[in-house]
Design a protein around this motif. Structure first.
Motif, PDB file in Angstrom:
ATOM      1  N   ARG A 157     -31.882 -19.235 -22.849  1.00  0.00           N
ATOM      2  CA  ARG A 157     -31.415 -19.033 -24.211  1.00  0.00           C
ATOM      3  C   ARG A 157     -30.362 -17.946 -24.306  1.00  0.00           C
ATOM      4  NH1 ARG A 157     -32.985 -23.163 -27.503  1.00  0.00           N
ATOM      5  NH2 ARG A 157     -35.018 -23.841 -26.867  1.00  0.00           N
ATOM      6  N   ASP A 158     -29.902 -17.464 -23.171  1.00  0.00           N
ATOM      7  CA  ASP A 158     -28.929 -16.389 -23.279  1.00  0.00           C
ATOM      8  C   ASP A 158     -27.601 -16.962 -23.748  1.00  0.00           C
ATOM      9  OD1 ASP A 158     -28.856 -16.636 -19.843  1.00  0.00           O
ATOM     10  OD2 ASP A 158     -27.113 -17.034 -21.073  1.00  0.00           O
ATOM     11  N   ARG A 159     -26.717 -16.100 -24.123  1.00  0.00           N
ATOM     12  CA  ARG A 159     -25.464 -16.556 -24.696  1.00  0.00           C
ATOM     13  C   ARG A 159     -24.315 -16.435 -23.705  1.00  0.00           C
ATOM     14  NH1 ARG A 159     -25.229 -17.152 -30.028  1.00  0.00           N
ATOM     15  NH2 ARG A 159     -27.141 -16.812 -31.163  1.00  0.00           N
ATOM     16  N   THR A 160     -24.629 -16.648 -22.481  1.00  0.00           N
ATOM     17  CA  THR A 160     -23.604 -16.535 -21.463  1.00  0.00           C
ATOM     18  C   THR A 160     -23.138 -17.917 -21.041  1.00  0.00           C
ATOM     19  OG1 THR A 160     -24.741 -14.589 -20.681  1.00  0.00           O
ATOM     20  CG2 THR A 160     -23.090 -15.528 -19.242  1.00  0.00           C
TER      21      THR A 160
ATOM     22  N   THR B  87     -10.936 -17.504 -30.490  1.00  0.00           N
ATOM     23  CA  THR B  87     -11.530 -18.307 -31.559  1.00  0.00           C
ATOM     24  C   THR B  87     -12.505 -19.342 -30.993  1.00  0.00           C
ATOM     25  OG1 THR B  87      -9.698 -19.846 -31.427  1.00  0.00           O
ATOM     26  CG2 THR B  87      -9.516 -18.066 -33.052  1.00  0.00           C
ATOM     27  N   SER B  88     -13.351 -19.840 -31.870  1.00  0.00           N
ATOM     28  CA  SER B  88     -14.278 -20.897 -31.493  1.00  0.00           C
ATOM     29  C   SER B  88     -13.495 -22.157 -31.115  1.00  0.00           C
ATOM     30  CB  SER B  88     -15.209 -21.192 -32.663  1.00  0.00           C
ATOM     31  OG  SER B  88     -15.989 -22.321 -32.390  1.00  0.00           O
ATOM     32  N   GLY B  89     -13.922 -22.803 -30.066  1.00  0.00           N
ATOM     33  CA  GLY B  89     -13.260 -24.036 -29.671  1.00  0.00           C
ATOM     34  C   GLY B  89     -13.120 -24.144 -28.159  1.00  0.00           C
ATOM     35  N   VAL B  90     -12.328 -25.121 -27.753  1.00  0.00           N
ATOM     36  CA  VAL B  90     -12.109 -25.378 -26.328  1.00  0.00           C
ATOM     37  C   VAL B  90     -10.872 -24.597 -25.874  1.00  0.00           C
ATOM     38  CG1 VAL B  90     -11.590 -27.156 -24.633  1.00  0.00           C
ATOM     39  CG2 VAL B  90     -13.124 -27.658 -26.529  1.00  0.00           C
ATOM     40  N   HIS B  91     -10.973 -23.914 -24.752  1.00  0.00           N
ATOM     41  CA  HIS B  91      -9.856 -23.091 -24.274  1.00  0.00           C
ATOM     42  C   HIS B  91      -9.548 -23.383 -22.816  1.00  0.00           C
ATOM     43  CE1 HIS B  91      -9.640 -20.705 -27.941  1.00  0.00           C
ATOM     44  NE2 HIS B  91     -10.965 -20.790 -27.963  1.00  0.00           N
TER      45      HIS B  91
ATOM     46  N   ASP C 142      -4.360 -28.135 -11.673  1.00  0.00           N
ATOM     47  CA  ASP C 142      -5.587 -28.122 -12.452  1.00  0.00           C
ATOM     48  C   ASP C 142      -5.617 -26.905 -13.376  1.00  0.00           C
ATOM     49  OD1 ASP C 142      -6.594 -30.429 -11.326  1.00  0.00           O
ATOM     50  OD2 ASP C 142      -7.543 -29.361  -9.662  1.00  0.00           O
ATOM     51  N   VAL C 143      -6.514 -26.961 -14.336  1.00  0.00           N
ATOM     52  CA  VAL C 143      -6.703 -25.845 -15.253  1.00  0.00           C
ATOM     53  C   VAL C 143      -8.191 -25.702 -15.523  1.00  0.00           C
ATOM     54  CG1 VAL C 143      -6.483 -27.269 -17.343  1.00  0.00           C
ATOM     55  CG2 VAL C 143      -5.871 -24.842 -17.430  1.00  0.00           C
ATOM     56  N   GLY C 144      -8.607 -24.487 -15.782  1.00  0.00           N
ATOM     57  CA  GLY C 144     -10.009 -24.255 -16.134  1.00  0.00           C
ATOM     58  C   GLY C 144     -10.218 -24.405 -17.629  1.00  0.00           C
ATOM     59  N   ILE C 145     -11.369 -24.953 -17.983  1.00  0.00           N
ATOM     60  CA  ILE C 145     -11.680 -25.143 -19.402  1.00  0.00           C
ATOM     61  C   ILE C 145     -13.015 -24.473 -19.705  1.00  0.00           C
ATOM     62  CG2 ILE C 145     -12.265 -26.858 -21.170  1.00  0.00           C
ATOM     63  CD1 ILE C 145     -10.295 -28.738 -19.919  1.00  0.00           C
ATOM     64  N   PHE C 146     -13.060 -23.759 -20.805  1.00  0.00           N
ATOM     65  CA  PHE C 146     -14.343 -23.226 -21.265  1.00  0.00           C
ATOM     66  C   PHE C 146     -14.411 -23.362 -22.771  1.00  0.00           C
ATOM     67  CE2 PHE C 146     -13.118 -19.202 -23.237  1.00  0.00           C
ATOM     68  CZ  PHE C 146     -11.873 -18.948 -22.685  1.00  0.00           C
ATOM     69  N   VAL C 147     -15.605 -23.277 -23.294  1.00  0.00           N
ATOM     70  CA  VAL C 147     -15.783 -23.474 -24.737  1.00  0.00           C
ATOM     71  C   VAL C 147     -16.447 -22.236 -25.325  1.00  0.00           C
ATOM     72  CG1 VAL C 147     -18.004 -24.657 -24.428  1.00  0.00           C
ATOM     73  CG2 VAL C 147     -16.703 -25.017 -26.515  1.00  0.00           C
ATOM     74  N   VAL C 148     -15.957 -21.869 -26.484  1.00  0.00           N
ATOM     75  CA  VAL C 148     -16.571 -20.783 -27.252  1.00  0.00           C
ATOM     76  C   VAL C 148     -17.248 -21.420 -28.471  1.00  0.00           C
ATOM     77  CG1 VAL C 148     -16.136 -18.720 -28.634  1.00  0.00           C
ATOM     78  CG2 VAL C 148     -14.858 -19.097 -26.515  1.00  0.00           C
ATOM     79  N   PRO C 149     -18.571 -21.320 -28.578  1.00  0.00           N
ATOM     80  CA  PRO C 149     -19.239 -21.988 -29.705  1.00  0.00           C
ATOM     81  C   PRO C 149     -18.921 -21.321 -31.056  1.00  0.00           C
ATOM     82  CG  PRO C 149     -20.835 -20.872 -28.291  1.00  0.00           C
ATOM     83  CD  PRO C 149     -19.496 -20.664 -27.682  1.00  0.00           C
TER      84      PRO C 149
ATOM     85  N   VAL D  26     -18.156 -16.050 -19.338  1.00  0.00           N
ATOM     86  CA  VAL D  26     -17.704 -15.860 -20.719  1.00  0.00           C
ATOM     87  C   VAL D  26     -18.898 -15.400 -21.540  1.00  0.00           C
ATOM     88  CG1 VAL D  26     -16.584 -16.934 -22.709  1.00  0.00           C
ATOM     89  CG2 VAL D  26     -16.068 -17.740 -20.395  1.00  0.00           C
ATOM     90  N   GLN D  27     -18.810 -14.219 -22.062  1.00  0.00           N
ATOM     91  CA  GLN D  27     -19.940 -13.679 -22.825  1.00  0.00           C
ATOM     92  C   GLN D  27     -19.590 -13.710 -24.298  1.00  0.00           C
ATOM     93  OE1 GLN D  27     -20.829  -9.873 -21.081  1.00  0.00           O
ATOM     94  NE2 GLN D  27     -21.631 -10.796 -19.207  1.00  0.00           N
ATOM     95  N   VAL D  28     -20.403 -14.456 -25.032  1.00  0.00           N
ATOM     96  CA  VAL D  28     -20.116 -14.688 -26.444  1.00  0.00           C
ATOM     97  C   VAL D  28     -21.231 -14.115 -27.301  1.00  0.00           C
ATOM     98  CG1 VAL D  28     -19.700 -16.436 -28.216  1.00  0.00           C
ATOM     99  CG2 VAL D  28     -18.888 -16.798 -25.877  1.00  0.00           C
TER     100      VAL D  28
END
Lengths: 379, 216
Positions: free
Chosen positions: A269-272, A341-345, A372-379, A292-294
């Protein structure tokens, strides 16, 4: 058959059913609680007791079965046996609606004079959203207190709400067991922070005919001591339950819980954001790992783990694709805090001025530019 | 061409130029595009103006162009990438509806690029009241992880309606972990989805009359 035998028979039957089921999506966990308690049943003197409670839980995506037994030995030398098995199965969701059918049976026995058993079935209709839900239900069955079985009928309604690590519930129920009737209103809270889980219940028997009245409340805390052991503390007052035959009491208990089988799937349940290997399991950089720590109340913290570097930079759609040097935090950790911001980065990492790479911990995707590129999401 | 028609055509062309000029003045070229070479800059600007006129978000287009500039991509490649993204954003909006937010459209475009069909996006929109940015991102990630599109879409659709964003991210993490540990992508997805659904079930379980631990 005596109630005590019924108690152990119920537990044994449940255990056997779990052993004989083969379902790939199922998960079985077992626990044993060993502890000491002090208890004062209404109308009786306070007493110390030692207890052992084995339990087993079998879960599938559409339901769960729980079986547990409790052996209590009071300081007087008298013993109490309790056993129960409960199953609950859900229908497939129809939009926000979901049906549930559950059944529970149990028995208990105290020395030679008090024995109970009950068997009930319940149908429940849920309306479920992501953070809240509500239900209505009806229950029917039989219960016995050392005499001819009595009919059980109950209706209840409730609602729950989740906020981050906290779940709140309220419910109201009207129950009838033979000629005993009562109405309970109850609220409960459940919260978990890291290794600690807290539960609390506060309720009141607001109306009753033969079932007693008054307020009650219980609380418990569980502190995980590694993956397979936990310390449990609980206490409070619970009301008489004419269905299961428990008598109102005040108590305090401390126990050690041992998990006989570790959960196969522990959902953290952590937010990492994702750690470790990249999504494709290969091709991501092994020399840089992104974390990514949100926290919704703060800017996003980007952490890049690099074993040995002089300069680490990131570039992404949150820097206008301009290289941004990270600060060294020591121990191979480089970091920056940004208002992402929230979203896909999209992100890339550069170590000591070499080529841009996709860090492990980000999902690798084609970048339209032959790489290639890395993708991460910020909820 | 008759004189009247010619005059009308001339007037129309002048009006179009006037509108385009006015639009350009309303939205001067993004100075960040100065990092592109002149030829690519003007073509990218046209794509961005068209997207703006169509009501699509333009920031993702600017960022895609800047990414190309940072990576030293040729101008023609940058223009193609921006055009492709604009087309994907348009398809995403057609599937998600006019009310879709820019992050949803960007996530939808990525999902489409990953291989999800527009019906999946539309179904996801209908299944969830809250924003679907994270479900779309998780869908894209699953496909990138090697999960067949159909399986990934089925899992996300099953979870989206009643699952929080944070839990969906945990779900994706569980899949990634199991794949890294050797599980087949489809099996890992099914197991993680089952785990998440049973976690939710626990929270609403009518049969969960768990006695307080240690209660005598």
């Amino acid at each position: 058959m005596t109630a005590g035998r019924r108690a152990w028979a119920a537990t044994a039957a449940a255990g056997w059913s779990l052993l004989t089921v083969r379902a790939p999506a199922a998960q079985t966990t077992g626990t044993v609680d060993v502890g000491l308690s002090t208890v004062r049943y209404d109308g009786f003197l306070a007493s110390g007791a030692a207890s052992m409670t084995p339990g087993v839980r079998w879960e599938r995506p559409d339901g769960a079965v729980t079986a547990r037994g409790t052996y209590l030995r009071f300081e007087s030398g008298h013993r109490s046996l309790q056993g129960s098995v409960a199953g609950s199965f859900f229908t497939p969701a129809a939009r926000r609606w979901r049906g549930e059918f559950s059944a529970a049976a149990g028995a208990s026995r105290y020395v030679e004079f008090a024995s109970f058993w009950h068997a009930v079935g319940e149908a429940r209709l849920h309306i479920i959203e992501a953070e809240r839900g509500a239900w209505i239900s009806g229950t029917a069955g039989r219960a016995s207190y050392g005499s001819a079985p009595r009919g059980v009928l109950a209706a209840s309604a409730g609602a729950w709400l989740r906020r981050a690590a906290l779940t709140l519930r309220v419910s109201a129920s009207l129950s009838r067991v033979g000629d005993t009737s009562y109405t309970d209103v109850e609220s409960s809270a459940h919260a978990g922070w890291g290794q600690v889980t807290l539960d609390a219940t506060l309720g009141g028997r607001v109306w009753s005919r033969g079932g007693g009245r008054g307020m009650y409340g219980e609380t418990s805390a569980a502190l995980a001591l590694g993956e397979r052991m936990a310390l449990l503390l609980s206490g409070g007052r619970y009301p008489t339950d004419p269905i299961s035959g428990s008598i109102a009491a005040r108590y305090f208990a401390a126990a050690i819980r041992i998990h006989t089988a570790a959960p196969r799937h522990t959902i953290s349940r952590d937010r990492t954001a994702p750690r470790g290997a990249g999504a494709d399991g290969a091709g991501t950089s092994t020399s840089a790992r992104l974390e990514v720590q949100v926290d919704r109340s703060r800017p996003v913290r980007l952490v890049v783990h690099v074993a040995d570097a002089i300069r680490v930079e990131v570039a992404g759609d949150f820097t206008d694709w301009q290289p941004l040097a990270l600060s060294r935090a020591g121990g191979g950790i480089w970091e920056v805090v940004l208002p992402i911001t929230s979203g896909v980065h999209r992100i890339d990492v550069r170590i000591d001025g070499a080529a841009w790479i996709v860090p492990a911990g980000a999902t690798r995707a084609p970048d339209d530019y032959g790489g290639d590129v890395g993708i991460f999401v910020v909820p | 061409m008759p004189h009247g028609l010619r005059s009308l055509a001339t007037a129309g062309a002048l009006a179009a130029v006037f509108v385009a000029t006015a639009a350009a003045q309303d939205h001067p070229q993004d100075p960040r595009l100065g990092r592109l070479d002149a030829g690519a800059r003007s073509l990218v600007a046209v794509v961005i103006d068209s997207a703006r006129a169509a009501g699509l978000p333009t920031e993702p287009l600017v960022q895609r162009a800047l990414e190309g500039a940072t990576k030293g991509a040729p101008g023609s490649l940058i223009v193609s990438a921006v055009q492709r993204l604009a087309a994907d954003l348009g398809r995403a909006r057609a599937a998600l509806g006019a009310g879709a937010t820019p992050p949803e459209l960007e996530a939808g475009a990525a999902a489409l690029r990953a291989g999800a069909g527009t019906p999946v996006l539309a179904q996801l929109r209908r299944s969830r009241r809250q924003t679907i940015t994270v479900p779309l991102a998780v869908l894209t990630d699953l496909v990138a992880s090697g999960v067949p599109v159909d399986s990934a879409a089925a899992a996300v659709l099953a979870l989206a309606a009643g699952t929080r964003d944070a839990d969906l991210i945990d779900f994706r993490r569980a899949v990634e972990r199991d794949i890294a540990l050797g599980a087949a992508p489809t099996a890992a997805t099914a197991a993680a989805a089952a785990g998440l659904q049973s976690t939710d079930a626990t929270h609403v379980n009518a049969g969960a009359r768990d006695a307080r631990p240690g209660r005598p």
